[in-house]
Design a protein around this motif. Structure first.
Motif, PDB file in Angstrom:
ATOM      1  N   HIS A 124      -1.152  74.659 -36.855  1.00  0.00           N
ATOM      2  CA  HIS A 124      -0.043  73.707 -36.692  1.00  0.00           C
ATOM      3  C   HIS A 124      -0.410  72.646 -35.648  1.00  0.00           C
ATOM      4  O   HIS A 124      -0.154  71.451 -35.863  1.00  0.00           O
ATOM      5  CB  HIS A 124       1.243  74.440 -36.300  1.00  0.00           C
ATOM      6  CG  HIS A 124       2.458  73.584 -36.419  1.00  0.00           C
ATOM      7  ND1 HIS A 124       3.105  73.357 -37.611  1.00  0.00           N
ATOM      8  CD2 HIS A 124       3.142  72.876 -35.493  1.00  0.00           C
ATOM      9  CE1 HIS A 124       4.132  72.554 -37.420  1.00  0.00           C
ATOM     10  NE2 HIS A 124       4.179  72.246 -36.133  1.00  0.00           N
ATOM     11  N   LEU A 125      -1.006  73.062 -34.549  1.00  0.00           N
ATOM     12  CA  LEU A 125      -1.403  72.083 -33.531  1.00  0.00           C
ATOM     13  C   LEU A 125      -2.478  71.141 -34.076  1.00  0.00           C
ATOM     14  O   LEU A 125      -2.441  69.935 -33.804  1.00  0.00           O
ATOM     15  CB  LEU A 125      -1.907  72.775 -32.271  1.00  0.00           C
ATOM     16  CG  LEU A 125      -0.871  73.530 -31.445  1.00  0.00           C
ATOM     17  CD1 LEU A 125      -1.522  74.173 -30.229  1.00  0.00           C
ATOM     18  CD2 LEU A 125       0.290  72.646 -31.027  1.00  0.00           C
ATOM     19  N   ARG A 126      -3.420  71.664 -34.834  1.00  0.00           N
ATOM     20  CA  ARG A 126      -4.465  70.815 -35.414  1.00  0.00           C
ATOM     21  C   ARG A 126      -3.880  69.794 -36.382  1.00  0.00           C
ATOM     22  O   ARG A 126      -4.350  68.657 -36.446  1.00  0.00           O
ATOM     23  CB  ARG A 126      -5.493  71.670 -36.159  1.00  0.00           C
ATOM     24  CG  ARG A 126      -6.451  72.423 -35.260  1.00  0.00           C
ATOM     25  CD  ARG A 126      -7.392  73.278 -36.096  1.00  0.00           C
ATOM     26  NE  ARG A 126      -8.443  73.894 -35.306  1.00  0.00           N
ATOM     27  CZ  ARG A 126      -9.321  74.754 -35.808  1.00  0.00           C
ATOM     28  NH1 ARG A 126      -9.277  75.086 -37.101  1.00  0.00           N
ATOM     29  NH2 ARG A 126     -10.260  75.273 -35.027  1.00  0.00           N
ATOM     30  N   ALA A 127      -2.867  70.189 -37.127  1.00  0.00           N
ATOM     31  CA  ALA A 127      -2.285  69.316 -38.152  1.00  0.00           C
ATOM     32  C   ALA A 127      -1.231  68.355 -37.607  1.00  0.00           C
ATOM     33  O   ALA A 127      -0.861  67.404 -38.292  1.00  0.00           O
ATOM     34  CB  ALA A 127      -1.665  70.167 -39.266  1.00  0.00           C
ATOM     35  N   HIS A 128      -0.740  68.593 -36.386  1.00  0.00           N
ATOM     36  CA  HIS A 128       0.336  67.780 -35.815  1.00  0.00           C
ATOM     37  C   HIS A 128      -0.054  67.313 -34.411  1.00  0.00           C
ATOM     38  O   HIS A 128       0.324  67.943 -33.411  1.00  0.00           O
ATOM     39  CB  HIS A 128       1.638  68.582 -35.780  1.00  0.00           C
ATOM     40  CG  HIS A 128       2.118  68.983 -37.131  1.00  0.00           C
ATOM     41  ND1 HIS A 128       1.735  70.155 -37.736  1.00  0.00           N
ATOM     42  CD2 HIS A 128       2.918  68.334 -38.009  1.00  0.00           C
ATOM     43  CE1 HIS A 128       2.298  70.228 -38.929  1.00  0.00           C
ATOM     44  NE2 HIS A 128       3.012  69.138 -39.123  1.00  0.00           N
ATOM     45  N   PRO A 129      -0.793  66.196 -34.325  1.00  0.00           N
ATOM     46  CA  PRO A 129      -1.259  65.721 -33.014  1.00  0.00           C
ATOM     47  C   PRO A 129      -0.142  65.466 -32.010  1.00  0.00           C
ATOM     48  O   PRO A 129      -0.340  65.648 -30.805  1.00  0.00           O
ATOM     49  CB  PRO A 129      -1.998  64.427 -33.348  1.00  0.00           C
ATOM     50  CG  PRO A 129      -2.259  64.462 -34.812  1.00  0.00           C
ATOM     51  CD  PRO A 129      -1.246  65.374 -35.428  1.00  0.00           C
ATOM     52  N   GLU A 130       1.032  65.069 -32.482  1.00  0.00           N
ATOM     53  CA  GLU A 130       2.142  64.820 -31.563  1.00  0.00           C
ATOM     54  C   GLU A 130       2.630  66.115 -30.922  1.00  0.00           C
ATOM     55  O   GLU A 130       3.026  66.136 -29.748  1.00  0.00           O
ATOM     56  CB  GLU A 130       3.285  64.080 -32.277  1.00  0.00           C
ATOM     57  CG  GLU A 130       4.087  64.887 -33.294  1.00  0.00           C
ATOM     58  CD  GLU A 130       3.387  65.218 -34.620  1.00  0.00           C
ATOM     59  OE1 GLU A 130       3.988  65.959 -35.425  1.00  0.00           O
ATOM     60  OE2 GLU A 130       2.256  64.755 -34.874  1.00  0.00           O
ATOM     61  N   VAL A 131       2.593  67.210 -31.665  1.00  0.00           N
ATOM     62  CA  VAL A 131       2.971  68.516 -31.111  1.00  0.00           C
ATOM     63  C   VAL A 131       1.892  68.982 -30.127  1.00  0.00           C
ATOM     64  O   VAL A 131       2.203  69.489 -29.052  1.00  0.00           O
ATOM     65  CB  VAL A 131       3.195  69.549 -32.244  1.00  0.00           C
ATOM     66  CG1 VAL A 131       3.519  70.925 -31.664  1.00  0.00           C
ATOM     67  CG2 VAL A 131       4.305  69.092 -33.180  1.00  0.00           C
ATOM     68  N   VAL A 164       6.988  76.257 -31.879  1.00  0.00           N
ATOM     69  CA  VAL A 164       5.922  75.808 -32.771  1.00  0.00           C
ATOM     70  C   VAL A 164       5.727  76.816 -33.905  1.00  0.00           C
ATOM     71  O   VAL A 164       5.572  76.438 -35.069  1.00  0.00           O
ATOM     72  CB  VAL A 164       4.602  75.572 -32.004  1.00  0.00           C
ATOM     73  CG1 VAL A 164       3.430  75.377 -32.942  1.00  0.00           C
ATOM     74  CG2 VAL A 164       4.746  74.379 -31.071  1.00  0.00           C
ATOM     75  N   ALA A 168       6.067  76.056 -37.796  1.00  0.00           N
ATOM     76  CA  ALA A 168       4.917  76.298 -38.687  1.00  0.00           C
ATOM     77  C   ALA A 168       5.315  77.221 -39.839  1.00  0.00           C
ATOM     78  O   ALA A 168       4.868  77.027 -40.967  1.00  0.00           O
ATOM     79  CB  ALA A 168       3.767  76.917 -37.895  1.00  0.00           C
ATOM     80  N   SER A 171       7.310  75.257 -42.518  1.00  0.00           N
ATOM     81  CA  SER A 171       6.645  74.204 -43.296  1.00  0.00           C
ATOM     82  C   SER A 171       5.739  74.749 -44.373  1.00  0.00           C
ATOM     83  O   SER A 171       5.546  75.896 -44.550  1.00  0.00           O
ATOM     84  CB  SER A 171       5.845  73.271 -42.392  1.00  0.00           C
ATOM     85  OG  SER A 171       4.903  73.957 -41.616  1.00  0.00           O
TER      86      SER A 171
END
Length: 171
Positions: A124-131, A164, A168, A171
């Motif tokens: 999830h962190l890799r796919a969502h730079p804003e997070v 998070v 994740a 989604s």
């Protein structure tokens, strides 16, 4: 100085971390042979651009819980000291071998909920730079506020991590 007494130091992302992981991965795979079905780079050092404590986290994956005892024995041959599950079922923790760079190694069956959690958070962190950017700010602030208290540092992040993981899962 033991790890529990060392100050919490979060540093900017180091592009050498993936290479460090690959060296550890190769060594573990060589020792475990066909027992390992994979080795995953998890934790903050696995997210490009994310500040982190400079300690590589790896999850060694075996097919089932029945493979854990044999994997524990082979890891001991590399100098890893088995520490048990440390209160987290489905994840066996190890102390890194004497003389090697500090890292965290966990052994998980493929169906381990903790493995799934680690991968879901990382992905999830890799796919969502804003997070990831929000997490970076939180980590840096928590490290500054709780430099000498690892438990407080971890607690300061726990609500965000759970948020998070919920996002994740949705989604």
């Amino acid at each position: 100085m033991g790890a529990a007494r060392q100050p919490v130091i979060v540093q900017e992302y180091d592009p050498s971390w993936p290479g460090q992981f690959e060296q550890l991965r190769a060594r573990v795979l060589d020792a475990l042979g066909d027992l390992a079905v994979g080795v995953e780079h998890v934790g903050s050092t696995a997210v490009p651009g994310l500040p982190a404590k400079p300690v590589i986290d790896l999850d060694v994956v075996v097919a089932s819980a029945e493979d854990v005892p044999a994997a524990v024995e082979r890891l001991a041959g590399l100098g890893y000291q088995h520490e048990g599950d440390l209160g987290i079922p489905g994840r066996e923790a190890f102390r890194w071998p004497s003389g090697s760079e500090r890292h965290h190694l966990y052994l998980c069956p493929r169906d381990s909920p903790e493995l799934a959690r680690h991968l879901r958070f990382r992905d999830h962190l890799r796919a969502h730079p804003e997070v990831a950017a929000a997490y970076a700010r939180l980590k840096l602030d928590a490290a500054a506020a709780h430099r000498d208290d690892r438990d407080a540092y971890s607690a300061a992040k726990s609500g965000f991590v759970e948020q998070v993981l919920r996002a994740a899962s949705a989604s």
